[in-house]
Each structure stands twice: as C-alpha cells, then as structure tokens.
Write an enzyme that holds these catalytic residues in place. Sequence first.
Site, PDB file in Angstrom:
ATOM      1  N   ASP A   1       1.252   8.510   0.084  1.00 47.80           N
ATOM      2  CA  ASP A   1       0.184   8.656   1.065  1.00 47.80           C
ATOM      3  C   ASP A   1       0.190   9.999   1.802  1.00 47.80           C
ATOM      4  O   ASP A   1      -0.264  10.999   1.279  1.00 47.80           O
ATOM      5  CB  ASP A   1       0.244   7.462   2.033  1.00 47.80           C
ATOM      6  CG  ASP A   1      -0.988   7.345   2.918  1.00 47.80           C
ATOM      7  OD1 ASP A   1      -1.887   8.187   2.808  1.00 47.80           O
ATOM      8  OD2 ASP A   1      -1.057   6.404   3.729  1.00 47.80           O
TER       9      ASP A   1
ATOM     10  N   HIS B   1      -2.624  -0.134   1.361  1.00 51.40           N
ATOM     11  CA  HIS B   1      -2.016  -0.686   2.587  1.00 51.40           C
ATOM     12  C   HIS B   1      -2.132  -2.225   2.635  1.00 51.40           C
ATOM     13  O   HIS B   1      -1.155  -2.903   2.515  1.00 51.40           O
ATOM     14  CB  HIS B   1      -2.562  -0.060   3.882  1.00 51.40           C
ATOM     15  CG  HIS B   1      -2.502   1.423   3.903  1.00 51.40           C
ATOM     16  ND1 HIS B   1      -1.313   2.114   3.752  1.00 51.40           N
ATOM     17  CD2 HIS B   1      -3.467   2.385   4.009  1.00 51.40           C
ATOM     18  CE1 HIS B   1      -1.549   3.412   3.794  1.00 51.40           C
ATOM     19  NE2 HIS B   1      -2.839   3.610   3.942  1.00 51.40           N
TER      20      HIS B   1
HETATM   21  C1  NGQ Z   1      -6.610   9.410   5.116  1.00 47.74           C
HETATM   22  N1  NGQ Z   1      -4.890   8.167   6.210  1.00 47.74           N
HETATM   23  O1  NGQ Z   1      -7.560   9.193   4.379  1.00 47.74           O
HETATM   24  O2  NGQ Z   1      -5.876  10.394   4.980  1.00 47.74           O
HETATM   25  C2  NGQ Z   1      -6.307   8.405   6.204  1.00 47.74           C
HETATM   26  C3  NGQ Z   1      -6.753   8.952   7.522  1.00 47.74           C
HETATM   27  C4  NGQ Z   1      -9.097   8.252   7.900  1.00 47.74           C
HETATM   28  C5  NGQ Z   1      -4.420   6.945   6.332  1.00 47.74           C
HETATM   29  N2  NGQ Z   1      -5.271   5.971   6.398  1.00 47.74           N
HETATM   30  C6  NGQ Z   1      -8.195   9.359   7.531  1.00 47.74           C
HETATM   31  N3  NGQ Z   1      -3.138   6.717   6.401  1.00 47.74           N
HETATM   32  O3  NGQ Z   1      -8.657   7.119   8.020  1.00 47.74           O
HETATM   33  O4  NGQ Z   1     -10.257   8.514   8.082  1.00 47.74           O
HETATM   34 ZN    ZN Z   2      -4.386   7.104   2.405  1.00 46.61          ZN
END
Ligand code: NGQ
Ligand code: ZN
Length: 452
Positions: free
Chosen positions: A319, A268
């Site tokens: 993602d 990101h």
């Molecule tokens: C993830 N997703 O690891 O899937 C994360 C959410 C988190 C994104 N950052 C979970 N888009 O941040 O703890």
């Molecule tokens: Zn991610």
Amino acid sequence: MPILHAASALLPAGWRSEVRLTLENGAIAAIEMGVPPRDGDERHAILIPAIANVHSHAFQRAMAGLAEIRGEGTDTFWTWRETMYRFALTMTPDDVEAVASQLYVEMLEAGFAAVAEFHYLHHAPDGSPYASPAEMADRIVAATRAAGIGLTLLPVFYAHSTFGGAAPKPEQKRFITDVGAFQRLVEDCRRTVKGRPNEAIGVAPHSLRAVTPGELSEVVAIAGDGPIHIHVAEQVKEVEDCVAWSGARPVRWLLDHAAVDDRWCLVHATHMDEGETRDAANSRAVAGLCPITEANLGDGVFNAEQYLRQGGRFGIGSDSNVSIGAGAELRQLEYAQRLKARARNVLASRGGSSGRTMLDAVSSGGSQALMRRSGRLATGAVADIVALSSDHPTLAGKAGDQILDAWIFSAGNGAVSCVWSGGQKVVVDGRHVSRDPIGSKFRTTMRRLSEP
Ligand code: NGQ
Ligand code: ZN
C-alpha cells in the site's frame, strides 16, 4: 533454459527434497523430485513460491519517514492523507519513475515477484492531462521493466471527494477523470502491456467515496475479463459516512450493488460486521490486506479469524510502501491478530505453522488478485520463485515449515537470497542486479524533492 536444483522446495503438495525445476519461457516447464543435481544445475538450499503484492501506490514510497511527526490535534488517516496529497502534487513523471524503480527493487529483494499497482496519479500538477494521457502509467510500466518485477497495472478511476458524488477537492486534481477519459487511458495501457507475459491489466474504482454507483458499473464494464480492485471500509469514519449516505455499511453496500466475485480484490475490508465478513468470504473475492500500512495509518484490525474460518481468501499488499517486506507484512498480520485475541498462532489451524498457513493463503490469493498464474512451484506456473538463504543464522538447523516461521517471524528480508520474476533472475545473493544505478537515481531524486 536454466535448471534450478533445491535441497528442499515447497511444492503444492508440501515440502520435498532434491527438487529440480526447469524454467522455460518464464514458466516452470518441469519438476522432478528426489533427484540429485546434475552438472550445470544452479544449486539452492531452499526454494519457495514468491509472493504477489496485491496493493501498491508506488509514489508514496517517497514519503517514507516524512509523515511521522505529530501535528496540533490528533493525527489520523485523514491528516496523513493531507500530507500525502501535498506530496503527490510535487512529483514529476521523472520523479515517479525513479521512486517506483527503487520501490520495485526493494520489493523484489523482499520476496515479492509481482505487484498490483493501484495507479491514480494521472495528470500534471496543475490537473491538466499530459500530452500523452498515459504518461504517468507509462512511467510505472517503465519502472517495473527496469526492476524486472511482474505487473498487474490498475488504472484508477477517481472522481469525487466523498459519498454521494461530492465535487473533488483541489488537491485531488491530479487523480480526476471522467468515464470517457478513463476508458481511453485503460485502452492505452492495454496496448502498452499487450503481448508482454510479465504484465497484465485491470481496473480500480478507487473507493465508494470516489465513485458514484453509476460510475462504478461503467468502470466495472471497462474491466472486461480483468481484475477489479477497490478500497473499502478502511476507516471507521468511512463506514459512518457510507451509512449516512446509503443506510448500509460499505462492504454490505458493495456486495448488494456489484457482482463481487473472484475477479475482485477488496482492499483493506478492515471494518466488517459478522454478516459482511461471512458474505465477503463467500463471494470468493480476495481481501487485499496491507498490514504494515494499516498499522501505520491506524486503520484498525481485520476480522481475520472469522473470515478464514469461513473460507475467505486474502492477499497482502504494501500500500503506502512505508516499509517493504513480504515476511514483515505476514508478521504484522499475525501480530495484530494476536494483540486483538490476546492469543498466539491465531491464523493457523490446530497443529499448523503460522508462517505456512499465511504463505499458502497469500500465494493463491495474490495470484488470483493479480490474475497471474503464479504462487505455486508447479508445472505450467509462472516462474516467480524465492530462494531463502540457509546461511542466514536464523535458518540454521530449520526444516520444513520452521523455515517459513523463521523467515517471517525472525529473519525478515535478510533471509531472501535469490528471486526470479517471470523466470528472470533479478535478485542474486540478496542484491537486486540493478540496485546501485536505480538506488543512486532515487537518492538524487529524494534530495531534490526535499529541497525547500
Ligand atoms: C490512497 N490510501 O489511495 O492512496 C489512499 C488515500 C484516498 C489509503 N486508503 C487516498 N490507505 O483515500 O483518497
Ligand atoms: Zn491504497
């Protein structure tokens, strides 16, 4: 030893006509240019390097279409994350394998030949380790093998709910390990991929929210020579929380406290000020941009213009896997920049094609982030190749970079005809060779998961 012949192929030096590629042991063993096809050559109109997907959470493919209903207040990344956590708690190892297999079929059909799987769903739904701690990682590996997609497996270290070493939330219990257990998991995974040319392994400290500074250095040490991927600066609240904790913004903190170099992928990196953008570009790390997910989650818009001007490297990832398209990710990347700058063809340099500029960047960025010798149709490179269909209406009459622009901005996945991953041809005439059996298992799994 298959030999491919292309009327037109995108080589490192540019488009060339009448190109013969000899594939051997998963790699491109020889390239001839300006030669007619010979008997036995497999003939294609257009060959380009396939893209490596730098960021995926496979299980989230099962949530596609299930998180688009507005709640009581303002829906945000954080409310999405609650839904995602609830979903994650329901999935068994069989479910994850079925969902991941379907996802990887879709990635291949969309022009991705390899994936960096950022894998953190480690434990059973009650939070206890499976009898084999690598059970879930093994399911990811099994899914990549079933689909025939190249894999850089990134076991994730996740220990805290936010900055400052806060205790994890109960709904994060499937992700949580200590450093010792994490090291054993990585060792198990290394054994699993050892000697497999289409597979590699790295590590992923989840985010600065989920690891303490001490844990971060220990996890980086476990990486050995492998790649290191981390989520960073995706959300404004995350930037604010990081400043409250450390006095520094997340990318700044990371650059100041870790030896960020070309082994790193900063996933990101959405919110960077000018100084962070300059220094991230100079670090030679790859920014792991996930344009469709970043739009879906309302993350914000990456500072691409400045980053590219300063020589920053980037790859693209899918993602959350809410929709899958290599071309579509690039289209969304450029469109977000256009909306922000109120201008057109923002990422290309003067006279350059937007599609070509982005494909060149993500070909080298993806290969770097996965530590896979792919991304180029060149002798010695891994044979990750896409054939685009000259029969697609949109591609009629197009030549050179127009082909890429037509694919990315107009035709999408429908223009992808054949795909080779590590020399194996797994997509033929737009269909993955195992689309039906993998799809039918996936549908059964989804019907069961949606039972009340
Ligand atoms: C993830 N997703 O690891 O899937 C994360 C959410 C988190 C994104 N950052 C979970 N888009 O941040 O703890
Ligand atoms: Zn991610």
